[in-house]
Design an enzyme around this catalytic site. Sequence first.
Site, PDB file in Angstrom:
ATOM      1  N   LYS A 187      -1.391  -1.350  -4.084  1.00 19.34           N
ATOM      2  CA  LYS A 187      -2.450  -0.348  -4.080  1.00 19.34           C
ATOM      3  C   LYS A 187      -1.743   0.992  -4.204  1.00 19.34           C
ATOM      4  O   LYS A 187      -1.020   1.428  -3.307  1.00 19.34           O
ATOM      5  CB  LYS A 187      -3.279  -0.408  -2.798  1.00 19.34           C
ATOM      6  CG  LYS A 187      -4.369   0.662  -2.754  1.00 19.34           C
ATOM      7  CD  LYS A 187      -5.164   0.615  -1.461  1.00 19.34           C
ATOM      8  CE  LYS A 187      -6.197   1.734  -1.425  1.00 19.34           C
ATOM      9  NZ  LYS A 187      -6.967   1.763  -0.158  1.00 19.34           N
ATOM     10  N   TYR A 216       0.871  -1.183   0.000  1.00 20.95           N
ATOM     11  CA  TYR A 216       0.000   0.000   0.000  1.00 20.95           C
ATOM     12  C   TYR A 216       0.904   1.227   0.000  1.00 20.95           C
ATOM     13  O   TYR A 216       1.471   1.597   1.023  1.00 20.95           O
ATOM     14  CB  TYR A 216      -0.883  -0.051   1.237  1.00 20.95           C
ATOM     15  CG  TYR A 216      -1.961   1.000   1.361  1.00 20.95           C
ATOM     16  CD1 TYR A 216      -2.281   1.879   0.329  1.00 20.95           C
ATOM     17  CD2 TYR A 216      -2.688   1.107   2.545  1.00 20.95           C
ATOM     18  CE1 TYR A 216      -3.274   2.822   0.463  1.00 20.95           C
ATOM     19  CE2 TYR A 216      -3.695   2.051   2.696  1.00 20.95           C
ATOM     20  CZ  TYR A 216      -3.986   2.901   1.665  1.00 20.95           C
ATOM     21  OH  TYR A 216      -4.972   3.840   1.800  1.00 20.95           O
TER      22      TYR A 216
END
Length: 332
Positions: A203, A175
């Site tokens: 992400k 992330y």
Amino acid sequence: MSDGTCKGLGPDWVARASNDGSFPSVDSSKEARVPQSSNPSANPDFSGLWIPLVTPFRGGAVDHTALSALTRRLADDGVAGFVVCASTGEAAALDETEQLAALDTVQAAAGGLPIIMGLSGYHLGKTTAWVRRLAERPLAGLQVPAPHYIRPSQAGLLEWFRAIADASAAPVLVYDIPYRTGATIARETLLTLAEHPRIRGIKDCGGDMAKTRAVIADGRLQVLSGEDHQIFSTVAEGGVGAIAASGHVQTRRFVQVLRLLAENRLAEARAEWQLLQPLIEMLFAEPNPGPLKALLAHSGSMMSDELRSPMTRAPDALRDRLVELNARLSRP
């Protein structure tokens, strides 16, 4: 794109939508979904629209009835899966018992759709212990940001992500969100992390399109847009999908945009996408998930417009504008 589909959005995900743009029910589409299995690391596919679920509260406690109803509704709308206990879910305000209870509720209501668990921290030993505890659950993945507050070097970031991936039974999504963690993950670091067999995607909230393109071109990590306003551009460039808070509402329209991009129908996808732009902008006019919870609470979702401090409710004026805009988008 020689086969006429956007790179990364696999045929299994595209097949979830019928030719007329409708989507099958959860029960009829299980074979087209990413399966839950005892070996979730085998050939994971993070294509499509993933919803980072809000955590409903009522009277200060997690409202599991509302969470279950929300999960079932979204599952019927054609999403690829769910992310539990991410920043949209106010995970920082939940203790471990509450996080596990929320995960259990979503798993029971998701109709077999895959689930990614969000985690964060800055103490490596405690974080890897939590990862090992989560190994008892049938997760499709873990969403792992850089350690917040510490701002380590790139070498330190490599140690952090490798240690967590070593401890995990599920695939890891890196992330990349420097405005929350204070740490920027360099392009070279991401490409080095791609060598780890359990680090399978990213992400992307990094705000660096050149880095995004480099990771897509490398091909070893699946790239999902984590910034809602960048979904179209990321997927058009070869990303596999999105983890999008905005997808809680107008869900089928978001799914349709990704399906059209997968089929290389750019003009139609762009037309649908442009309709969603004012909604996305308004949903992030105040810190997420305040505006989103305000809208959901006034859209028949059984949810209370309640957050945990220091998160605060969206202003009534913004809520009213969101309700009006969402109603316009929902008209045939």
